[in-house]
Design a protein around this motif. Structure first.
Motif, PDB file in Angstrom:
ATOM      1  N   LEU A  38      -0.527   9.925   0.685  1.00  0.00           N
ATOM      2  CA  LEU A  38       0.323   9.053   1.491  1.00  0.00           C
ATOM      3  C   LEU A  38       1.368   8.299   0.674  1.00  0.00           C
ATOM      4  O   LEU A  38       2.233   7.638   1.248  1.00  0.00           O
ATOM      5  N   LEU A  39       1.290   8.392  -0.646  1.00  0.00           N
ATOM      6  CA  LEU A  39       2.224   7.665  -1.503  1.00  0.00           C
ATOM      7  C   LEU A  39       3.264   8.624  -2.056  1.00  0.00           C
ATOM      8  O   LEU A  39       2.943   9.569  -2.789  1.00  0.00           O
ATOM      9  N   SER A  40       4.513   8.401  -1.716  1.00  0.00           N
ATOM     10  CA  SER A  40       5.601   9.258  -2.176  1.00  0.00           C
ATOM     11  C   SER A  40       6.033   8.873  -3.583  1.00  0.00           C
ATOM     12  O   SER A  40       6.055   7.678  -3.917  1.00  0.00           O
ATOM     13  N   ALA A  85       8.766   5.724  -4.925  1.00  0.00           N
ATOM     14  CA  ALA A  85       8.938   4.934  -3.702  1.00  0.00           C
ATOM     15  C   ALA A  85       7.984   3.751  -3.697  1.00  0.00           C
ATOM     16  O   ALA A  85       7.047   3.676  -4.492  1.00  0.00           O
ATOM     17  N   SER A  86       8.253   2.821  -2.798  1.00  0.00           N
ATOM     18  CA  SER A  86       7.357   1.683  -2.585  1.00  0.00           C
ATOM     19  C   SER A  86       6.924   1.663  -1.128  1.00  0.00           C
ATOM     20  O   SER A  86       7.661   2.108  -0.244  1.00  0.00           O
ATOM     21  N   THR A  87       5.737   1.148  -0.885  1.00  0.00           N
ATOM     22  CA  THR A  87       5.182   1.068   0.464  1.00  0.00           C
ATOM     23  C   THR A  87       4.687  -0.346   0.712  1.00  0.00           C
ATOM     24  O   THR A  87       3.911  -0.877  -0.093  1.00  0.00           O
ATOM     25  N   ILE A 142       2.761  -2.749   3.531  1.00  0.00           N
ATOM     26  CA  ILE A 142       1.979  -2.809   4.764  1.00  0.00           C
ATOM     27  C   ILE A 142       1.739  -4.275   5.090  1.00  0.00           C
ATOM     28  O   ILE A 142       1.284  -5.038   4.231  1.00  0.00           O
ATOM     29  N   LEU A 167       1.382  -4.321  -1.029  1.00  0.00           N
ATOM     30  CA  LEU A 167       2.515  -3.592  -1.573  1.00  0.00           C
ATOM     31  C   LEU A 167       2.048  -2.569  -2.595  1.00  0.00           C
ATOM     32  O   LEU A 167       1.219  -2.877  -3.459  1.00  0.00           O
ATOM     33  N   THR A 191       0.432   3.502 -10.456  1.00  0.00           N
ATOM     34  CA  THR A 191       0.817   2.775  -9.248  1.00  0.00           C
ATOM     35  C   THR A 191       0.498   1.292  -9.422  1.00  0.00           C
ATOM     36  O   THR A 191      -0.597   0.932  -9.876  1.00  0.00           O
ATOM     37  N   TRP A 200      -0.170  -2.146  -7.435  1.00  0.00           N
ATOM     38  CA  TRP A 200      -0.456  -2.672  -6.098  1.00  0.00           C
ATOM     39  C   TRP A 200      -0.590  -4.185  -6.148  1.00  0.00           C
ATOM     40  O   TRP A 200      -1.024  -4.754  -7.146  1.00  0.00           O
ATOM     41  N   GLU A 213       6.381  -7.890  10.086  1.00  0.00           N
ATOM     42  CA  GLU A 213       6.824  -6.499  10.054  1.00  0.00           C
ATOM     43  C   GLU A 213       8.241  -6.366  10.582  1.00  0.00           C
ATOM     44  O   GLU A 213       9.096  -5.710   9.976  1.00  0.00           O
ATOM     45  N   ARG A 220      11.653  -5.644   8.224  1.00  0.00           N
ATOM     46  CA  ARG A 220      12.459  -4.476   8.559  1.00  0.00           C
ATOM     47  C   ARG A 220      13.925  -4.885   8.737  1.00  0.00           C
ATOM     48  O   ARG A 220      14.846  -4.204   8.293  1.00  0.00           O
TER      49      ARG A 220
END
Length: 277
Positions: A80-82, A85-87, A89, A98, A107, A109, A247, A251
């Motif tokens: 699920l981690l590209s 990139a950063s993700t 939630i 993060l 990674t 986090w 959220e 965005r």
């Protein structure tokens, strides 16, 4: 790398500053269980709990931001981690998580949660348990990466900042970095501001080598307005990221069509220190 360009034997470790006194032309600096040191200039770069700041200004203690933070960097991959990139939630109950690919299979986090209690457990087993309890049943890969993280790799910290000052120099003593302007970590500018401070201070001292007080006056005049804006923006965006509508808010913040955000980022990242000689 930084130490390599300094003269040998100029860095002295294991000194705990407990205070100082300004004399006519010198500063006497006191260290715990060690002899005092005389100096022409004192720069308090001793962090959020700065002894130099408290001695110089005697202002309020650091402000607890009502949230806790847990961070780690581990070698970790997940479908699920590209790459590159950063993700982020978020949740409506004052939590966010993060994940950032930092290269070479590692990674970073960071977990954040609102908390009225700033107590940090002393036991090495507690940080991991605490994160897993706070983020139980979250979307993957949150629990998976926390489970994969060694306990001793997790840094647990309460989040603090310091009230901005109108002046952070007196006589031949000044402040730098978090000691002058600690902020909550919502813009990632804490370390950057310290580097900016150091560069600007060096330029001011070169411009007025025979008058330290003039140099410090120029230094704080050039830095205080900018650091106040970053403090206010950090506090504002940090608070918004923990609200129930975080959220939607986050965005909207990253939409490229928002000129105000673009203008702020240009001001933030295109900064070039300068000195009026």
């Amino acid at each position: 790398m930084l130490a390599s360009v300094l003269p040998p034997d100029i860095i002295h470790l294991n000194h705990c500053c407990v205070g100082f006194e300004q004399q006519d032309n010198r500063i006497e600096i006191y260290f715990k269980n060690r002899e005092a040191v005389l100096s022409d200039l004192l720069i308090g770069a001793d962090g959020t709990n700065s002894v130099v700041r408290q001695t110089l200004i005697s202002d309020s203690l650091p402000n607890y931001a009502n949230r806790m933070s847990w961070r780690a960097v581990i070698q970790y991959n997940h479908d699920l981690l590209s790459p590159n990139a950063s993700t982020l939630i978020t949740a409506p109950d004052g939590k966010n998580f993060l994940l950032i690919d930092v290269g070479e299979g590692y990674t970073f986090w960071s977990a954040g949660a609102l908390s009225a209690d700033d107590f940090v457990h002393q036991s090495a087993t507690n940080p991991k348990i605490r994160v897993l309890e706070r983020f139980a049943n979250w979307a993957e890969p949150v629990e998976a990466i926390v489970e994969a993280t060694p306990v001793d790799a997790i840094v647990e910290r309460p989040i603090y900042d310091l009230t901005p000052l109108d002046s952070w120099s007196k006589g031949k003593v000044t402040l730098l970095g978090d000691a002058a302007h600690a902020v909550v970590p919502s813009l990632g500018q804490g370390a950057n501001m310290a580097f900016e401070d150091a560069y600007q201070l060096a330029e001011c001292l070169k411009a007025s080598p025979d008058n330290i007080e003039t140099a410090l006056h120029a230094y704080e005049n050039s830095r205080i307005p900018r650091t106040k804006v970053i403090y206010e923006r950090s506090a504002f965006e940090g608070n918004r990221s923990y609200q129930p509508d975080s959220e939607v808010t986050l965005r909207e913040m990253v939409k490229p069509s928002q000129m105000k955000q673009d203008e702020f980022e240009a001001w933030l990242y295109d900064y070039k220190p300068s000195v009026n000689r």
